[in-house]
Design an enzyme around this catalytic site. Structure first.
Site, PDB file in Angstrom:
ATOM      1  N   LYS A  17       0.831  -1.216   0.000  1.00  0.00           N
ATOM      2  CA  LYS A  17       0.000   0.000   0.000  1.00  0.00           C
ATOM      3  C   LYS A  17       0.858   1.257   0.000  1.00  0.00           C
ATOM      4  CE  LYS A  17      -2.229  -1.073   3.771  1.00  0.00           C
ATOM      5  NZ  LYS A  17      -1.687  -2.373   4.115  1.00  0.00           N
ATOM      6  N   THR A  18       1.867   1.293   0.846  1.00  0.00           N
ATOM      7  CA  THR A  18       2.714   2.481   0.959  1.00  0.00           C
ATOM      8  C   THR A  18       3.531   2.682  -0.309  1.00  0.00           C
ATOM      9  OG1 THR A  18       2.806   2.249   3.349  1.00  0.00           O
ATOM     10  CG2 THR A  18       4.530   3.589   2.329  1.00  0.00           C
ATOM     11  N   TYR A  19       4.046   1.605  -0.856  1.00  0.00           N
ATOM     12  CA  TYR A  19       4.826   1.676  -2.086  1.00  0.00           C
ATOM     13  C   TYR A  19       3.980   2.221  -3.232  1.00  0.00           C
ATOM     14  CZ  TYR A  19       7.835   0.168  -5.932  1.00  0.00           C
ATOM     15  OH  TYR A  19       8.613   0.132  -7.054  1.00  0.00           O
ATOM     16  N   LYS A  39      -2.620   9.373   5.634  1.00  0.00           N
ATOM     17  CA  LYS A  39      -2.794   8.041   6.208  1.00  0.00           C
ATOM     18  C   LYS A  39      -3.473   8.245   7.562  1.00  0.00           C
ATOM     19  CE  LYS A  39      -0.428   3.712   7.003  1.00  0.00           C
ATOM     20  NZ  LYS A  39       0.630   2.867   6.478  1.00  0.00           N
TER      21      LYS A  39
END
Length: 172
Positions: A17-19, A39
């Protein structure tokens, strides 16, 4: 211009998700678009020598996309314990306030034309909170899911950490 939201969520943790969020923000900004990142909750933050918490995921997105903002300013609830955010909050006796997340989301929308929002697991309490205020119009949602883990099979040699978008929804 009305802010357009891009929601990134998943069926599990440590799935990318972060990538994906970082790449989306980076590419939108490189295209000349005013894009931000949010976030609502993060766990597994790194305790700094001064006692403050560094939200590592937010730090990664900020550095990758060259956002001119402090990583801590990208998150509403930040926890040190590396467990799911709702469990970290519960263990600390903190109540996650839907109204606070909604308010911070709406404030960030005022600052950007596009806002990438990384939401914890698809079926988590945070997703339930988030969908109560996601603007039905002008939103895109990516749902990431792990590929079937076949790496232990003698017939297949697929890395278990491969992720694929299994759902992309867009509303105009």
């Amino acid at each position: 211009m009305v802010c357009k939201s891009i929601f990134v969520t998943a069926t599990g943790t440590d799935i990318g998700k972060t990538y994906i969020s970082a790449l989306l923000v980076k590419k939108l900004r490189e295209s000349g678009l005013n894009c931000g990142y949010y976030k609502p909750a993060l766990s597994g933050a790194i305790k700094q020598p001064d006692g403050s918490l560094l939200p590592g995921d937010c730090d990664f997105v900020v550095k990758t996309s060259k956002l001119n903002i402090k990583p801590i300013d990208c998150v509403t609830y930040c926890f040190e314990e590396a467990v799911s955010p709702h469990l970290a909050a519960e263990r600390l006796g903190i109540k996650i306030e839907k109204s606070k997340i909604k308010s911070e989301f709406e404030q960030r929308e005022k600052n950007y034309d596009y806002l990438v929002v990384e939401i914890f697991k698809f079926l988590s309490p945070f997703f339930t909170v988030a969908i109560t205020f996601i603007p039905v119009k002008r939103s895109i949602c990516f749902l990431l899911s792990r590929c079937i883990k076949l790496s232990s099979s003698k017939l297949f040699k697929i890395k278990p950490l491969i992720f694929i978008p299994c759902c992309l929804a867009y509303s105009t």
